[in-house]
Design a protein around this motif. Sequence first.
Motif, short mmCIF file in Angstrom:
data_model
loop_
_atom_site.label_atom_id
_atom_site.label_comp_id
_atom_site.label_asym_id
_atom_site.label_seq_id
_atom_site.Cartn_x
_atom_site.Cartn_y
_atom_site.Cartn_z
N TRP A 131 0.86 -1.27 0.11
CA TRP A 131 0.00 -0.05 0.07
C TRP A 131 0.79 1.25 -0.04
N ALA A 132 2.14 0.91 0.78
CA ALA A 132 2.62 2.53 0.78
C ALA A 132 3.34 2.79 -0.44
N MET A 133 3.73 1.73 -1.33
CA MET A 133 4.36 2.07 -2.56
C MET A 133 3.24 2.78 -3.46
N THR A 136 2.59 6.09 -2.42
CA THR A 136 3.60 7.01 -2.95
C THR A 136 3.64 7.61 -4.29
N ILE A 137 3.21 6.63 -5.17
CA ILE A 137 2.97 6.88 -6.63
C ILE A 137 1.94 7.80 -6.76
N VAL A 138 0.77 7.65 -6.14
CA VAL A 138 -0.40 8.54 -6.19
C VAL A 138 0.06 10.03 -5.58
N ASP A 139 1.07 10.12 -4.72
CA ASP A 139 1.29 11.33 -4.07
C ASP A 139 2.23 12.05 -5.25
N ARG A 170 -8.50 11.36 -16.42
CA ARG A 170 -7.84 10.17 -17.04
C ARG A 170 -6.39 9.83 -17.21
N ASP A 171 -5.82 11.12 -17.40
CA ASP A 171 -4.26 11.32 -17.43
C ASP A 171 -3.75 10.90 -16.09
N TYR A 172 -4.38 11.58 -15.09
CA TYR A 172 -3.82 11.01 -13.72
C TYR A 172 -3.78 9.66 -13.51
N ALA A 173 -4.97 8.89 -13.83
CA ALA A 173 -5.24 7.68 -13.64
C ALA A 173 -4.12 6.57 -14.61
N HIS A 227 -7.80 13.42 -7.12
CA HIS A 227 -8.04 13.82 -5.72
C HIS A 227 -7.25 13.76 -4.55
N ASN A 228 -6.55 12.54 -4.67
CA ASN A 228 -5.81 11.95 -3.51
C ASN A 228 -6.40 12.16 -2.12
N ARG A 229 -7.48 11.87 -2.16
CA ARG A 229 -8.27 11.76 -0.82
C ARG A 229 -9.39 10.79 -0.66
#
Length: 269
Positions: A131-133, A136-139, A170-173, A227-229
């Motif tokens: 999960w941490a990795m 980290t990628i999402v952040d 979609r680009d974030y994803a 959104h990262n939340r």
Amino acid sequence: MKIRVGFEIVHHFPQPTPLLMMLNVHPSREKDLIRPDRIESYPYAPIAAYLDGFGNVCTRTLAPAGDFMVTADALVADSGEPDVADWSAIQHRVEDLPDDVLVYLLPSRYCDTDKLVAQAWSLFGAAPPGWAMAQTIVDFVHVHIRFGYAHASSTRSASEAYAEGRGVCRDYAHLAIAFCRCMNIPARYATGYLGDIGVPRDPAPMDFSAWFEVYLGGRWRTFDARHNRPRVGRIVMARGRDAADAALTTAFGPNMLKSFRVWTDEVFD
């Protein structure tokens, strides 16, 4: 809680044109439909449904020449709980993954991992697995890409989103999916409804949203790099390797999009 969801989309076709649509709520949420999301068309055209290879509900029709509207309006029961975070979810060794998950480690149309693998290991190689990795990628993706509707492009790949540093949901994803796959975390694209429930209302017109899911701890987990939340009221419509597998509409001929409305609102009895 109850959430009203729906859409109204109008295309203009110069001639009768076959049309594929992926506009229904995903079968995994079918049990939550209080009022079904039956697609209606104006003028009327017969609409047939089938399941694609990713388990999405697809519909097909022959759109007549002229203006053609498709619409649906549904009521969905939702837990009202935000996305779940599980920091204990483990990352599986590739050799231990289920056969049907392996495809989500491979490159795809918009997730060109072959162009990003060296960068991914440079950026995330020191992160703890699991999960941490993924977080980290999402952040990283969340701050690396600058959001703007004017930045939308139907052809932008993950590597191009990384190079340009701009895009839409979609680009974030796509970039987060590509980085996860580079780090041997299976990841897949998801799209659907995500209203402004529990967050300040976005002044921009409502649209469908894109996020992604990763396979950790023996199940698929939701992440959202834009959104990262944790968010409330996420209602999935389609999943696939990337947006190419989850296109909301595909017309097999010339057409013009004339109008587009989406609604996602909590309903108070």
